[in-house]
Scaffold this motif. Structure first.
Motif, PDB file in Angstrom:
ATOM      1  N   ALA A  60       0.841  -1.192   0.000  1.00 42.27           N
ATOM      2  CA  ALA A  60       0.000   0.000   0.000  1.00 42.27           C
ATOM      3  C   ALA A  60       0.879   1.245   0.000  1.00 42.27           C
ATOM      4  CB  ALA A  60      -0.908   0.005   1.225  1.00 42.27           C
ATOM      5  N   PRO A  61       0.461   2.313  -0.691  1.00 36.45           N
ATOM      6  CA  PRO A  61       1.257   3.537  -0.706  1.00 36.45           C
ATOM      7  C   PRO A  61       1.312   4.189   0.670  1.00 36.45           C
ATOM      8  CG  PRO A  61      -0.865   3.894  -1.760  1.00 36.45           C
ATOM      9  CD  PRO A  61      -0.780   2.434  -1.447  1.00 36.45           C
ATOM     10  N   ALA A  62       2.415   4.885   0.929  1.00 36.50           N
ATOM     11  CA  ALA A  62       2.558   5.625   2.191  1.00 36.50           C
ATOM     12  C   ALA A  62       1.597   6.809   2.159  1.00 36.50           C
ATOM     13  CB  ALA A  62       3.988   6.106   2.354  1.00 36.50           C
ATOM     14  N   LEU A  63       0.781   6.930   3.194  1.00 34.46           N
ATOM     15  CA  LEU A  63      -0.210   7.998   3.258  1.00 34.46           C
ATOM     16  C   LEU A  63      -0.157   8.678   4.616  1.00 34.46           C
ATOM     17  CD1 LEU A  63      -3.180   6.057   1.657  1.00 34.46           C
ATOM     18  CD2 LEU A  63      -1.859   7.880   0.583  1.00 34.46           C
ATOM     19  N   PRO A  64      -0.537   9.961   4.670  1.00 35.13           N
ATOM     20  CA  PRO A  64      -0.586  10.663   5.954  1.00 35.13           C
ATOM     21  C   PRO A  64      -1.618  10.033   6.886  1.00 35.13           C
ATOM     22  CG  PRO A  64      -0.830  12.195   4.104  1.00 35.13           C
ATOM     23  CD  PRO A  64      -0.903  10.818   3.546  1.00 35.13           C
ATOM     24  N   ASP A  65      -1.411  10.218   8.172  1.00 39.20           N
ATOM     25  CA  ASP A  65      -2.325   9.662   9.170  1.00 39.20           C
ATOM     26  C   ASP A  65      -3.745  10.215   9.050  1.00 39.20           C
ATOM     27  OD1 ASP A  65      -0.311   8.102  10.248  1.00 39.20           O
ATOM     28  OD2 ASP A  65       0.180   9.563  11.808  1.00 39.20           O
ATOM     29  N   ASP A  66      -3.882  11.449   8.554  1.00 36.36           N
ATOM     30  CA  ASP A  66      -5.210  12.058   8.464  1.00 36.36           C
ATOM     31  C   ASP A  66      -5.876  11.858   7.102  1.00 36.36           C
ATOM     32  OD1 ASP A  66      -3.541  13.756   7.017  1.00 36.36           O
ATOM     33  OD2 ASP A  66      -4.423  15.590   7.817  1.00 36.36           O
ATOM     34  N   ALA A  67      -5.327  10.980   6.264  1.00 32.12           N
ATOM     35  CA  ALA A  67      -5.893  10.718   4.936  1.00 32.12           C
ATOM     36  C   ALA A  67      -7.243  10.023   5.068  1.00 32.12           C
ATOM     37  CB  ALA A  67      -4.937   9.844   4.130  1.00 32.12           C
ATOM     38  N   PRO A  68      -8.110  10.186   4.066  1.00 34.29           N
ATOM     39  CA  PRO A  68      -9.389   9.466   4.088  1.00 34.29           C
ATOM     40  C   PRO A  68      -9.142   7.957   4.112  1.00 34.29           C
ATOM     41  CG  PRO A  68      -9.384  11.143   2.373  1.00 34.29           C
ATOM     42  CD  PRO A  68      -7.978  11.033   2.887  1.00 34.29           C
ATOM     43  N   PRO A  69     -10.135   7.189   4.510  1.00 36.56           N
ATOM     44  CA  PRO A  69      -9.955   5.734   4.511  1.00 36.56           C
ATOM     45  C   PRO A  69      -9.838   5.198   3.091  1.00 36.56           C
ATOM     46  CG  PRO A  69     -12.219   6.317   5.037  1.00 36.56           C
ATOM     47  CD  PRO A  69     -11.442   7.594   4.982  1.00 36.56           C
ATOM     48  N   ARG A  70      -9.172   4.068   2.942  1.00 35.78           N
ATOM     49  CA  ARG A  70      -9.053   3.431   1.631  1.00 35.78           C
ATOM     50  C   ARG A  70     -10.214   2.501   1.362  1.00 35.78           C
ATOM     51  NH1 ARG A  70      -3.762   1.329  -0.491  1.00 35.78           N
ATOM     52  NH2 ARG A  70      -5.112   1.410  -2.268  1.00 35.78           N
ATOM     53  N   ALA A  71     -10.994   2.203   2.368  1.00 37.20           N
ATOM     54  CA  ALA A  71     -12.145   1.320   2.203  1.00 37.20           C
ATOM     55  C   ALA A  71     -13.282   1.804   3.095  1.00 37.20           C
ATOM     56  CB  ALA A  71     -11.757  -0.110   2.582  1.00 37.20           C
ATOM     57  N   GLY A  72     -14.490   1.498   2.687  1.00 42.95           N
ATOM     58  CA  GLY A  72     -15.656   1.836   3.498  1.00 42.95           C
ATOM     59  C   GLY A  72     -16.128   3.265   3.301  1.00 42.95           C
ATOM     60  N   LYS A  73     -16.909   3.718   4.272  1.00 49.65           N
ATOM     61  CA  LYS A  73     -17.510   5.050   4.215  1.00 49.65           C
ATOM     62  C   LYS A  73     -16.418   6.125   4.171  1.00 49.65           C
ATOM     63  CE  LYS A  73     -20.897   7.952   6.433  1.00 49.65           C
ATOM     64  NZ  LYS A  73     -21.890   8.070   7.487  1.00 49.65           N
ATOM     65  N   GLY A  74     -16.582   7.096   3.285  1.00 48.88           N
ATOM     66  CA  GLY A  74     -15.631   8.202   3.180  1.00 48.88           C
ATOM     67  C   GLY A  74     -14.406   7.894   2.340  1.00 48.88           C
ATOM     68  N   SER A  75     -14.448   6.784   1.590  1.00 50.54           N
ATOM     69  CA  SER A  75     -13.267   6.385   0.821  1.00 50.54           C
ATOM     70  C   SER A  75     -13.420   6.626  -0.681  1.00 50.54           C
ATOM     71  CB  SER A  75     -12.979   4.898   1.055  1.00 50.54           C
ATOM     72  OG  SER A  75     -14.040   4.103   0.541  1.00 50.54           O
ATOM     73  N   GLY A  76     -14.431   7.394  -1.063  1.00 48.50           N
ATOM     74  CA  GLY A  76     -14.714   7.600  -2.481  1.00 48.50           C
ATOM     75  C   GLY A  76     -13.804   8.612  -3.162  1.00 48.50           C
ATOM     76  N   THR A  77     -13.948   8.690  -4.455  1.00 44.99           N
ATOM     77  CA  THR A  77     -13.129   9.573  -5.278  1.00 44.99           C
ATOM     78  C   THR A  77     -13.244  11.032  -4.841  1.00 44.99           C
ATOM     79  OG1 THR A  77     -13.403   8.074  -7.145  1.00 44.99           O
ATOM     80  CG2 THR A  77     -12.642  10.300  -7.651  1.00 44.99           C
ATOM     81  N   GLU A  78     -14.456  11.491  -4.571  1.00 46.39           N
ATOM     82  CA  GLU A  78     -14.642  12.904  -4.215  1.00 46.39           C
ATOM     83  C   GLU A  78     -13.994  13.250  -2.882  1.00 46.39           C
ATOM     84  OE1 GLU A  78     -15.517  15.212  -6.362  1.00 46.39           O
ATOM     85  OE2 GLU A  78     -15.610  13.507  -7.722  1.00 46.39           O
ATOM     86  N   GLU A  79     -14.044  12.333  -1.916  1.00 45.50           N
ATOM     87  CA  GLU A  79     -13.377  12.581  -0.636  1.00 45.50           C
ATOM     88  C   GLU A  79     -11.863  12.673  -0.827  1.00 45.50           C
ATOM     89  OE1 GLU A  79     -17.271  10.639   0.431  1.00 45.50           O
ATOM     90  OE2 GLU A  79     -15.751  10.266  -1.084  1.00 45.50           O
ATOM     91  N   TRP A  80     -11.334  11.775  -1.629  1.00 46.85           N
ATOM     92  CA  TRP A  80      -9.886  11.802  -1.891  1.00 46.85           C
ATOM     93  C   TRP A  80      -9.495  13.048  -2.689  1.00 46.85           C
ATOM     94  CZ3 TRP A  80      -5.823   9.455   0.090  1.00 46.85           C
ATOM     95  CH2 TRP A  80      -6.055   8.341   0.899  1.00 46.85           C
ATOM     96  N   ARG A  81     -10.328  13.445  -3.646  1.00 45.39           N
ATOM     97  CA  ARG A  81     -10.038  14.650  -4.445  1.00 45.39           C
ATOM     98  C   ARG A  81     -10.002  15.880  -3.540  1.00 45.39           C
ATOM     99  NH1 ARG A  81     -10.086  15.750  -9.631  1.00 45.39           N
ATOM    100  NH2 ARG A  81     -11.081  13.787 -10.181  1.00 45.39           N
TER     101      ARG A  81
END
Length: 113
Positions: A60-81
């Protein structure tokens, strides 16, 4: 890593909001397995193996601790954008996929140390 099998039937919504059913005893594809966050759904009891890899089966790529989840609620394209734009000021193509955005966030995070 061996793929895990489901212990129970699981209903998973795809990005279009359509529900798919995956039967007990089957191994869902990685992009679906990453969305199944209930540890009781898995024969082995947790999803750590799925969460530790990306959809291609690599690390898995290194991500900040406050990044959106990669799975489940809040993990969609718009949240990541929104996260990529607000946190890192990234300019993303309109047709960038969620995985593309996650990779861009990972690169920006790694570059900023």
């Amino acid at each position: 890593m061996s793929a895990k099998k489901l212990k129970t039937d699981v209903h998973v919504a795809n990005e279009a909001g359509e529900t798919q059913v995956f039967k007990a005893g089957t191994t869902p594809p990685p992009e679906v397995a990453n969305r199944i966050t209930n540890p009781n759904a898995w024969e082995e009891g947790d999803t750590s193996a799925q969460d530790a890899t990306d959809d291609a089966g690599g690390e898995a790529p290194a991500l900040p601790d406050d990044a959106p989840p990669r799975a489940g609620k809040g993990s969609g394209t718009e949240e990541w954008r929104a996260y990529a734009t607000e946190k890192f000021g990234l300019e993303l193509a309109e047709d960038a996929s969620r995985d593309d955005i996650i990779e861009a966030v990972s690169a920006a995070h790694t570059a900023n140390g």
